[in-house]
Scaffold this motif. Sequence first.
Motif, mmCIF file in Angstrom:
data_model
loop_
_atom_site.group_PDB
_atom_site.id
_atom_site.type_symbol
_atom_site.label_atom_id
_atom_site.label_comp_id
_atom_site.label_asym_id
_atom_site.label_seq_id
_atom_site.Cartn_x
_atom_site.Cartn_y
_atom_site.Cartn_z
ATOM 1 N N GLU A 1 1.298 -1.025 -0.190
ATOM 2 C CA GLU A 1 0.071 0.312 -0.018
ATOM 3 C C GLU A 1 0.795 1.128 -0.363
ATOM 4 N N ILE A 2 0.467 2.265 -0.557
ATOM 5 C CA ILE A 2 1.031 3.545 -0.271
ATOM 6 C C ILE A 2 -0.213 4.296 0.565
ATOM 7 N N ARG A 3 0.813 4.934 1.781
ATOM 8 C CA ARG A 3 0.698 6.667 3.118
ATOM 9 C C ARG A 3 0.859 7.415 3.040
ATOM 10 N N GLY A 4 -0.224 8.325 2.983
ATOM 11 C CA GLY A 4 0.768 9.390 3.984
ATOM 12 C C GLY A 4 1.264 9.306 5.167
ATOM 13 N N TRP A 5 2.242 10.670 5.034
ATOM 14 C CA TRP A 5 3.284 10.501 6.352
ATOM 15 C C TRP A 5 2.869 10.178 7.566
ATOM 16 N N THR A 6 3.205 9.536 8.259
ATOM 17 C CA THR A 6 2.849 9.468 9.433
ATOM 18 C C THR A 6 3.772 9.839 10.513
ATOM 19 N N PRO A 7 4.364 10.425 11.380
ATOM 20 C CA PRO A 7 5.341 10.169 12.327
ATOM 21 C C PRO A 7 5.894 8.996 12.848
ATOM 22 N N THR A 8 7.077 8.566 13.053
ATOM 23 C CA THR A 8 6.985 7.115 13.516
ATOM 24 C C THR A 8 8.154 7.536 14.906
ATOM 25 N N THR A 9 8.080 6.252 15.874
ATOM 26 C CA THR A 9 8.419 6.133 17.216
ATOM 27 C C THR A 9 9.603 6.228 17.149
ATOM 28 N N VAL A 10 10.820 6.451 16.677
ATOM 29 C CA VAL A 10 12.687 5.811 16.979
ATOM 30 C C VAL A 10 12.822 4.817 17.782
ATOM 31 N N LEU A 11 13.573 3.959 17.307
ATOM 32 C CA LEU A 11 14.507 3.197 18.197
ATOM 33 C C LEU A 11 15.389 4.066 18.669
ATOM 34 N N PRO A 12 15.939 2.896 19.424
ATOM 35 C CA PRO A 12 17.291 3.138 20.131
ATOM 36 C C PRO A 12 18.802 2.364 19.731
ATOM 37 N N HIS A 13 19.615 2.905 18.553
ATOM 38 C CA HIS A 13 20.236 2.411 17.955
ATOM 39 C C HIS A 13 19.868 1.599 16.717
ATOM 40 N N ALA A 14 19.289 2.087 15.942
ATOM 41 C CA ALA A 14 18.924 1.853 14.694
ATOM 42 C C ALA A 14 19.487 2.358 13.830
ATOM 43 N N PRO A 15 20.278 1.739 12.871
ATOM 44 C CA PRO A 15 20.800 2.404 11.360
ATOM 45 C C PRO A 15 20.802 3.807 11.172
ATOM 46 N N PRO A 16 21.244 5.148 10.876
ATOM 47 C CA PRO A 16 20.904 6.145 10.893
ATOM 48 C C PRO A 16 19.643 6.295 9.324
ATOM 49 N N TYR A 17 19.365 5.405 8.851
ATOM 50 C CA TYR A 17 18.267 5.480 7.700
ATOM 51 C C TYR A 17 17.218 4.884 7.910
ATOM 52 N N VAL A 18 17.542 4.205 9.512
ATOM 53 C CA VAL A 18 15.388 3.846 10.032
ATOM 54 C C VAL A 18 15.362 5.064 10.400
ATOM 55 N N MET A 19 14.079 5.557 10.159
ATOM 56 C CA MET A 19 13.482 6.984 10.572
ATOM 57 C C MET A 19 12.663 6.288 12.103
ATOM 58 N N GLY A 20 12.417 5.087 11.911
ATOM 59 C CA GLY A 20 12.233 4.313 13.248
ATOM 60 C C GLY A 20 10.708 2.899 13.130
ATOM 61 N N VAL A 21 9.538 3.009 13.618
ATOM 62 C CA VAL A 21 8.677 2.539 13.767
ATOM 63 C C VAL A 21 6.984 3.306 13.423
ATOM 64 N N ILE A 22 6.090 2.616 12.740
ATOM 65 C CA ILE A 22 5.202 3.323 12.979
ATOM 66 C C ILE A 22 3.842 1.991 13.499
ATOM 67 N N ASN A 23 2.442 2.603 13.396
ATOM 68 C CA ASN A 23 1.581 1.277 13.897
ATOM 69 C C ASN A 23 0.793 0.874 12.354
ATOM 70 N N LEU A 24 0.772 -0.197 11.668
ATOM 71 C CA LEU A 24 0.429 -0.449 10.552
ATOM 72 C C LEU A 24 -1.040 -1.532 10.839
ATOM 73 N N ARG A 25 -2.652 -0.875 10.955
ATOM 74 C CA ARG A 25 -3.569 -1.978 12.426
ATOM 75 C C ARG A 25 -2.578 -2.987 12.736
ATOM 76 N N GLY A 26 -2.207 -2.925 13.654
ATOM 77 C CA GLY A 26 -1.754 -3.292 14.631
ATOM 78 C C GLY A 26 -0.256 -4.044 14.470
ATOM 79 N N ASN A 27 0.456 -4.279 13.630
ATOM 80 C CA ASN A 27 1.777 -3.987 13.155
ATOM 81 C C ASN A 27 2.220 -3.049 13.042
ATOM 82 N N VAL A 28 3.447 -3.970 14.305
ATOM 83 C CA VAL A 28 4.830 -2.803 13.930
ATOM 84 C C VAL A 28 5.696 -2.538 12.882
ATOM 85 N N VAL A 29 5.751 -1.640 11.529
ATOM 86 C CA VAL A 29 6.904 -1.734 10.645
ATOM 87 C C VAL A 29 7.439 -0.602 11.053
ATOM 88 N N ALA A 30 8.755 -0.666 10.337
ATOM 89 C CA ALA A 30 9.578 -0.082 10.688
ATOM 90 C C ALA A 30 10.153 0.373 9.116
#
Length: 156
Positions: A34-63
């Motif tokens: 799917e294609i979604r509009g931008w949603t703010p992410t939740t940052v994960l500590p020690h993630a690679p710099p190109y991983v912005m964080g995670v979002i909740n996609l209908r109950g699934n956590v997606v990087a």
Amino acid sequence: MRQTILQATADQSDVVAFRIGEQDYCIDINVVREIRGWTPTTVLPHAPPYVMGVINLRGNVVAVIDLAARLGLGNTQPTPRHVVVIVTFGHQTVGLMADVVSDILGVGEAELKPVPDIGCDTTRAFISNVITLEDGRMLRKLELSAVLPPRAGERP
């Protein structure tokens, strides 16, 4: 979003084209969930710099991956105009942040040109082909196996 949908033939596949800065890229439509509009992410500590964080996609956590940062084009400051392309590749579901999705195109095998040998293995690892369009644009087809972060326990 302007769409150009062509009937697929045996030697043709559909790709989703999108922009990152002034650059045009594409991926196979088969991996796009799917294609979604931008949603703010939740940052994960020690993630690679190109991983912005995670979002909740209908109950699934997606990087969510900042494609500009991953491709060495600098970090993106997301705005409400950015999009997240949700892809499923192998056993991974991730979001790819882009500026805008521009087209859905039918691409024949003959249109897939090899990446020129420029002496940079990283470029050829991230880009599988180059596609020249009639309007003069050139699409770089992303190799998702190189772009996506390795899963825990896998080699990078």
